[in-house]
Write an enzyme that holds these catalytic residues in place. Structure first.
Site, PDB file in Angstrom:
ATOM      1  N   LYS A   1      16.327   6.621   9.882  1.00 59.70           N
ATOM      2  CA  LYS A   1      16.186   7.129   8.512  1.00 59.70           C
ATOM      3  C   LYS A   1      17.526   7.640   7.981  1.00 59.70           C
ATOM      4  CE  LYS A   1      13.018   7.011   6.477  1.00 59.70           C
ATOM      5  NZ  LYS A   1      12.360   5.914   5.697  1.00 59.70           N
TER       6      LYS A   1
ATOM      7  N   TYR B   1      13.947   7.633  15.508  1.00 56.29           N
ATOM      8  CA  TYR B   1      13.461   7.560  14.130  1.00 56.29           C
ATOM      9  C   TYR B   1      14.452   8.228  13.185  1.00 56.29           C
ATOM     10  CZ  TYR B   1      10.500   8.300  10.018  1.00 56.29           C
ATOM     11  OH  TYR B   1       9.992   8.326   8.731  1.00 56.29           O
TER      12      TYR B   1
ATOM     13  N   LYS C   1       5.292  -8.390   4.338  1.00 58.17           N
ATOM     14  CA  LYS C   1       4.706  -9.302   5.328  1.00 58.17           C
ATOM     15  C   LYS C   1       3.211  -9.488   5.161  1.00 58.17           C
ATOM     16  CE  LYS C   1       5.786  -7.121   9.005  1.00 58.17           C
ATOM     17  NZ  LYS C   1       5.821  -6.846  10.469  1.00 58.17           N
TER      18      LYS C   1
ATOM     19  N   ARG D   1       0.855  -1.185   0.000  1.00 60.82           N
ATOM     20  CA  ARG D   1       0.000   0.000   0.000  1.00 60.82           C
ATOM     21  C   ARG D   1       0.893   1.237   0.000  1.00 60.82           C
ATOM     22  NH1 ARG D   1      -0.169  -2.263   5.314  1.00 60.82           N
ATOM     23  NH2 ARG D   1      -1.947  -3.532   4.696  1.00 60.82           N
ATOM     24  N   GLY D   2       0.298   2.391  -0.076  1.00 62.82           N
ATOM     25  CA  GLY D   2       1.027   3.652   0.070  1.00 62.82           C
ATOM     26  C   GLY D   2       1.989   3.966  -1.065  1.00 62.82           C
ATOM     27  N   ILE D   3       3.093   4.617  -0.726  1.00 63.15           N
ATOM     28  CA  ILE D   3       4.051   5.077  -1.727  1.00 63.15           C
ATOM     29  C   ILE D   3       4.663   3.904  -2.482  1.00 63.15           C
ATOM     30  CG2 ILE D   3       6.303   6.181  -2.015  1.00 63.15           C
ATOM     31  CD1 ILE D   3       5.501   8.125   0.226  1.00 63.15           C
TER      32      ILE D   3
END
Length: 327
Positions: A208, A204, A57, A35-37
């Site tokens: 990243k 986070y 997953k 889903r998403g980007i």
């Protein structure tokens, strides 16, 4: 490391040497993508004729989030590409190895690797559970490193094939194998890293930035082999399930968060441009070569191609756009 700025962009569409976005026969392996980007990029590549393998997953539907790796492959096929679903967790060595092996067995190689899978938790240091810390670093940093490590030999082989296919007497085959990682630019100050994003959500940001460091290192490591490596990041909020979850937690401000976002298609269109070689820089002989080791935003890529009106990508063209983190 290349910090791509507006001064690097072409002033008009006429100054850009376009490279065909036809990716027929090219094979991309993407982490995540249910889903998403990641899903949007997968479908966009498929629409250009690419084979797309997904390792994710999501074998069964989530109670609150639409899409599985299997429905994503259905969308890939519907868009005109060939899809492969590999159910796996990028935290597990054997799953990542199996994803690479199955992609090569099914499609004959790997030409593009997209490190899309990522976990997010914006908690401050004292409020962060160490299980969440481990999750982010295992998926974001270790997963990106491992998938890149195992795909690298196949990307080198792809580069060798494309050199062999180059026109006689010189010239290029029109395609360069690439790793594209969905990670932010490293914010730099005169003395080194700017502490602003590390201070906002240390764990986070560390994860990243770890992904972004793989771009710096692998761009250098694979340069002699003809493989380019870049990072791509959205310039604004993007309307994804993750942002909608944050918007729900934000209460009254949540609706404004969604209105101030852009649709996933802007990142997908930028990714196609980068992966098809339309982001170039001048070489020492006055020619053009695909950019490598760069931190790009979706907006920068499209403006580089002369696309200046981005209003159609907005969820609500009348609302003020909200810049994404790390910018």
């Amino acid at each position: 490391m290349t910090q791509f700025t507006s001064s690097d962009a072409a002033s008009s569409a006429e100054t850009v040497t376009p490279v065909s976005a036809d990716l027929t026969g090219r094979t991309a392996l993407i982490s995540g993508g249910s889903r998403g980007i990641g899903h949007a990029i997968a479908v966009a590549l498929a629409a250009r004729g690419a084979n797309v393998a997904l390792v994710a997953k999501t074998d069964t539907p989530h109670p609150k989030l639409a899409g599985t790796v299997h429905t994503a492959v259905e969308d890939i096929c519907a868009a005109g590409g060939n899809g492969l679903a590999v159910v796996g967790d990028v935290r597990r060595d054997e799953d990542v190895s199996a994803a690479v092996e199955r992609t090569v067995e099914t499609f004959g190689g790997i030409d593009i690797l997209i490190n899309n899978a990522s976990a997010i938790d914006l908690s401050p240091t004292e409020g962060l559970d160490m299980k969440r810390y481990d999750l982010m670093h295992d998926i974001n940093v270790r997963g990106t490193f491992l998938l890149s490590k195992l795909a690298a030999p196949h990307l080198r082989a792809s580069a060798a094939r494309h050199r062999a296919d180059a026109p006689a007497g010189g010239g290029e085959s029109g395609f360069t194998p690439q790793i594209l990682t969905l990670s932010p630019p490293l914010a730099l100050a005169e003395a080194g890293l700017d502490p602003v994003w590390l201070g906002k959500h240390l764990a986070y940001t560390m994860s990243k930035y770890g992904m972004s460091m793989t771009t710096v290192g692998l761009a250098e490591e694979l340069a002699a082999d003809g493989v380019v490596v870049n990072s791509l990041w959205p310039a604004t909020y993007i309307d994804t399930a993750a942002i909608r979850n944050l918007a729900t937690l934000a209460g009254e401000q949540g609706e404004a968060m969604i209105r101030g976002a852009r649709r996933v298609e802007i990142v997908a269109d930028a990714a196609v441009a980068v992966l098809s070689g339309q982001m170039t820089s001048r070489d020492g002989e006055g020619g053009q070569r695909p950019i490598s080791g760069a931190f790009l935003t979706d907006e920068q890529v499209l403006r580089h191609l002369g696309i200046t009106d981005l209003a159609d990508y907005a969820v609500d063209p009348g609302s003020e756009l909200i810049p994404d983190a790390f910018l």
